[in-house]
Design a protein around this motif. Structure first.
Motif, mmCIF file in Angstrom:
data_model
loop_
_atom_site.group_PDB
_atom_site.id
_atom_site.type_symbol
_atom_site.label_atom_id
_atom_site.label_comp_id
_atom_site.label_asym_id
_atom_site.label_seq_id
_atom_site.Cartn_x
_atom_site.Cartn_y
_atom_site.Cartn_z
ATOM 1 N N ASP A 1 0.823 -1.203 0.000
ATOM 2 C CA ASP A 1 0.000 0.000 0.000
ATOM 3 C C ASP A 1 0.864 1.262 0.000
ATOM 4 O OD1 ASP A 1 -2.728 1.224 0.265
ATOM 5 O OD2 ASP A 1 -1.840 2.017 2.105
ATOM 6 N N SER A 2 1.968 1.247 0.757
ATOM 7 C CA SER A 2 2.886 2.391 0.774
ATOM 8 C C SER A 2 3.517 2.613 -0.597
ATOM 9 C CB SER A 2 3.980 2.176 1.822
ATOM 10 O OG SER A 2 3.435 2.112 3.124
ATOM 11 N N GLN B 1 1.047 4.515 -2.655
ATOM 12 C CA GLN B 1 1.005 5.930 -2.286
ATOM 13 C C GLN B 1 2.197 6.675 -2.878
ATOM 14 O OE1 GLN B 1 -1.829 6.923 -0.966
ATOM 15 N NE2 GLN B 1 -2.356 4.739 -0.959
ATOM 16 N N LYS C 1 1.748 7.432 -6.591
ATOM 17 C CA LYS C 1 0.832 8.537 -6.889
ATOM 18 C C LYS C 1 1.565 9.857 -7.126
ATOM 19 C CE LYS C 1 -3.265 6.746 -4.479
ATOM 20 N NZ LYS C 1 -4.234 6.970 -3.374
#
Length: 499
Positions: free
Chosen positions: A271-272, A275, A278
């Motif tokens: 998940d990191s 991020q 992005k």
């Protein structure tokens, strides 16, 4: 004083005086100083303290604290862990003075391309020997410099005037350095991302504002953004990669709690990474990436612009074929795939396996070590532990989600600009700046990635194969994020049009 737990380890120094297997807490200042640091080309002198640790699974790894200042070498080692795989070192900025002809050109590639004089400068470049490159750091920096020059030389005139022969002054040292590193003689992910950064303030944070490139290509700030955001994605992966060893040991020793804890870290890590990815929207302009940057990342395999490959003068008479830079050359997702048991078949699987040949040898070996261990997925099924199963499923779901987001990125930076390019060429209308960028875009690469793959088909296939790893696929249905919605893609298109 910090302490490091070393379980079932073997430490051997150069004289083989120390050869111990045990479990203990080792004070940080007692980590052996004289271990044999020759690990896949990494000399002991490259580190200010090191210990070769061989775990029961035969996966070598180093312990070095996560923030070390190597004042003598003028470098900062930020992250160092298993099997010298995910090492982020600020490489020395200069090669020995003998190689000044290389660095003078490599540091000015964008300007020399703009003036159409790079090829002339390389033809006039003296023939330099490579034996003065003695350390791993010097070899990596040389590979970076030679690969940047090579991409600039090949693609100086875009698709209008491709070349068939790389001159001897560049091809000979490039192949020699590549052979010593176990890498192909072309620009790869390990060059542009892992070995191509520095901190503006050595004591400052590891952030976009405090990072810069050692060498660059045409595209200005978007080049900086593309390579450094990718570096931050790699850095975000480190906690999960470190946990792989705990997962494998937990499976071997039938420790459900250990495996569950480690998989939870893997899940959070993926998940990191998303991020971090992005940030691409903030730092990379789609028209610059598509119209200017992409061709300089393209290779001469599966590329219709160079169907016969490239002759490396003085190396061999027949042309050689190498794929361009690709995210598939990063060992990060390969490692997570092998850990979770993701099966990539057919052409997509063949492409991913071929990309492992573009990784540092230690990275490739690490991935193979993971794949040769006990099956995590089988372990999860056999244990039938609710929390373990949930954590495993969450890892798979987040990997699917990451790949879905990658599809959105590719849609914005390749698919939509390709469509826009066709429209602009047909109508000859648009903003002058956009037209200039689009005109540089090679038409032959519109539907392909820089590594030579059919980009969207490949990404969706890899994503779907990741979904198939889910245990719930054959039990209670899946709980994955859906395909990138048409709304998300339209939003990306709207943002691109607005820019």
């Amino acid at each position: 004083m910090g302490r490091t737990m070393i379980q079932d380890y073997e430490v051997t120094d150069k004289s083989d005086r120390m050869n111990t297997r045990s479990s203990l807490w080792l004070p940080d200042n007692e980590i052996p100083q004289s271990c044999d640091g020759t690990i896949k080309g990494m000399d002991a002198e490259d580190l200010n303290r090191e210990a070769i640790l061989v775990c029961p699974l035969s996966m070598e790894f180093l312990y070095v604290s996560e923030s070390i200042s190597t004042e003598q070498a003028g470098e900062h080692i930020i992250v160092l862990w298993t099997h010298t795989i995910y090492i982020y070192i600020v490489f020395q900025r200069d090669l020995p003075v003998y190689y000044k002809p290389w660095t003078d050109i490599a540091r000015n590639v964008p300007e020399l391309i703009s003036s159409h004089s790079l090829r002339l400068r390389i033809h006039d470049m003296p023939q330099l020997e490579t034996h003065l490159l003695r350390t791993h750091r010097e070899l990596r920096l040389a590979h970076l410099a030679l690969s940047v020059m090579t991409m600039g030389y090949v693609w100086q005139e875009g698709e209008r005037e491709t070349i068939k022969v790389l001159p001897r002054s560049l091809s000979l040292p490039f192949c020699e350095v590549s052979q010593r590193l176990g890498l192909p003689p072309i620009l790869i992910h390990a060059d542009t991302v892992l070995a191509n950064w520095k901190k503006r303030d050595p004591d400052g944070p590891f952030s976009m504002e405090n990072l810069d490139l050692l060498l660059t290509l045409p595209g200005g700030e978007s080049v900086r953004g593309f390579f450094l955001v990718t570096l931050l994605v790699e850095l975000a992966a480190v906690p999960g990669l470190k946990s792989i060893l705990d997962v494998i040991n937990g499976v071997q020793y039938n420790d459900v709690a250990m495996v569950t804890r480690a998989l939870d870290v893997v899940s959070q890590t993926i998940d990191s990474m998303k991020q971090a990815l992005k940030l691409m929207h903030e730092y990379v302009d789609p028209s610059i990436f598509y119209g200017i940057m992409r061709i300089y990342l393209s290779g001469w395999k599966d590329n219709p612009l160079m169907p016969e490959g490239l002759v490396y003068e003085g190396v061999q008479e027949k042309p050689l074929e190498f794929s361009g830079g690709s995210a598939a050359q990063s060992s990060t997702l390969h490692s997570f795939d092998e850990l979770l048991g993701v099966q990539h078949e057919g052409s997509s699987g063949a492409f991913l396996r071929r990309m492992r040949g573009y990784m540092l040898p230690a990275h490739k070996q690490f991935i193979e070590n993971i794949s040769s261990r006990l099956s995590l997925r089988s372990f999860v099924l056999q244990q039938a532990d609710e929390r373990l199963t949930h954590t495993f499923e969450q890892c798979v779901a987040r990997l699917v989600d990451f790949r879905n987001y990658h599809i959105i990125i590719v849609t914005r930076y390749i698919t939509i600009p390709a469509s826009r390019a066709k429209q602009l060429r047909a109508n000859k209308q648009g903003l002058a700046e956009e037209l200039d960028a689009i005109r540089c875009a090679p038409t032959a690469l519109e539907e392909r990635g820089t590594g030579g793959s059919g980009i969207m088909t490949f990404l969706k296939t890899v994503r779907d194969e990741t979904k198939d790893t889910s245990i719930s696929q054959c039990t209670n249905g899946n709980h994955f994020s859906p395909d990138p919605s048409i709304t998300e893609i339209q939003k990306a298109a709207s943002e691109f049009a607005t820019e």
